[in-house]
Design an enzyme around this catalytic site. Structure first.
Site, PDB file in Angstrom:
ATOM      1  N   ILE A  34     -29.246 -34.225  16.715  1.00 35.73           N
ATOM      2  CA  ILE A  34     -30.563 -34.409  17.316  1.00 35.73           C
ATOM      3  C   ILE A  34     -31.494 -33.561  16.458  1.00 35.73           C
ATOM      4  CG2 ILE A  34     -30.093 -32.604  19.054  1.00 35.73           C
ATOM      5  CD1 ILE A  34     -32.011 -34.104  20.952  1.00 35.73           C
ATOM      6  N   SER A  35     -32.526 -34.175  15.909  1.00 35.37           N
ATOM      7  CA  SER A  35     -33.370 -33.504  14.915  1.00 35.37           C
ATOM      8  C   SER A  35     -34.079 -32.290  15.500  1.00 35.37           C
ATOM      9  CB  SER A  35     -34.420 -34.467  14.362  1.00 35.37           C
ATOM     10  OG  SER A  35     -33.816 -35.417  13.531  1.00 35.37           O
ATOM     11  N   GLN A  36     -34.400 -31.356  14.612  1.00 32.06           N
ATOM     12  CA  GLN A  36     -35.206 -30.192  14.980  1.00 32.06           C
ATOM     13  C   GLN A  36     -36.542 -30.678  15.552  1.00 32.06           C
ATOM     14  OE1 GLN A  36     -35.951 -27.729  11.587  1.00 32.06           O
ATOM     15  NE2 GLN A  36     -37.303 -26.336  12.680  1.00 32.06           N
ATOM     16  N   PRO A  37     -36.985 -30.126  16.687  1.00 34.40           N
ATOM     17  CA  PRO A  37     -38.260 -30.577  17.276  1.00 34.40           C
ATOM     18  C   PRO A  37     -39.439 -30.521  16.303  1.00 34.40           C
ATOM     19  CG  PRO A  37     -37.060 -29.274  18.863  1.00 34.40           C
ATOM     20  CD  PRO A  37     -36.285 -29.189  17.584  1.00 34.40           C
ATOM     21  N   ARG A  59     -35.716 -32.638  26.656  1.00 33.02           N
ATOM     22  CA  ARG A  59     -34.786 -32.702  25.523  1.00 33.02           C
ATOM     23  C   ARG A  59     -33.360 -32.319  25.925  1.00 33.02           C
ATOM     24  NH1 ARG A  59     -33.576 -29.261  20.700  1.00 33.02           N
ATOM     25  NH2 ARG A  59     -33.272 -30.649  18.913  1.00 33.02           N
TER      26      ARG A  59
END
Length: 213
Positions: free
Chosen positions: A63-66, A37
């Site tokens: 970038i979205s939260q995992p 990531r």
């Protein structure tokens, strides 16, 4: 930037964090363990890459939260070779997760800057989508329909009708619906006209942009 043993260790911890929050699908967790990531982010923000939080990227996007990536992906119930439409390519991290699960991915991005960057970047990491398209996600991708799954990675004020229409019978659409905050919503297509709707609580996404031309 390189991918080191330190990064791999951080990814394992991140996957453990996501699992503690309720993600059970081992394929999804393994994708988080595998995908670097930090390479999807500016090198100066590398320290933030393996924290379970969203983070700003280019063009006022994130970038979205995992955990959110894992949550949406788990809802899709992807099987190998499933045909998946992604609305909002963004950094390409969610795209990479879908590809790790063996999906055939068609992805649409509205922001030209991100589209150009991600189109060049993903193949460098060995991730090859079937198609990356610069266009309006509200319209979907009719020429490639129907899809086994459709995932929307930005907050939509309503569910676009073309996306419902482009879903296979038995297919799953995962979309965050709302304006200031969104309700994660799953639609399962039961027949030509019938959809089952399920809701999974509140999330925050950047807004899904519509082509205003």
């Amino acid at each position: 930037m390189k991918d080191t043993f330190k990064h791999k260790g951080m990814r394992n911890k991140l996957a453990d964090t996501v699992a503690r929050k309720g993600i059970k699908n081992e394929d999804v967790l393994n994708a988080i363990r595998k995908i670097p990531r930090h390479l999807f982010m500016d090198s100066s923000f590398e320290d933030h890459a393996y924290v379970d939080k969203a983070f700003p990227i280019a063009a006022e996007q994130t970038i979205s939260q995992p955990y959110t990536v894992a949550f949406q992906t788990e809802l899709l119930q992807i099987k190998k070779n499933d045909k998946v439409l992604e609305i909002g390519t963004g950094s390409g991290y969610q795209t990479a997760v879908l590809l790790e699960l063996g999906a055939r991915v068609y992805s649409i991005e509205r922001q030209k800057e991100l589209f150009k960057k991600t189109s060049l970047f993903l193949p460098k990491l060995g991730y090859r989508a079937k198609k990356l398209i610069f266009g309006d996600g509200y319209k979907g991708l009719e020429e490639e329909a129907p899809f086994d799954s459709i995932i929307v990675t930005a907050g939509a004020p309503f569910v676009p009708k073309p996306l419902m229409a482009q879903l296979k019978i038995g297919g799953r659409l995962v979309i965050p619906v709302g304006t200031s905050s969104q309700t994660m919503t799953l639609y399962i297509r039961k027949s030509e006209k019938e959809f089952e709707k399920r809701e999974f609580g509140s999330f925050r996404f950047v807004p899904l942009l519509e082509d205003k031309k």
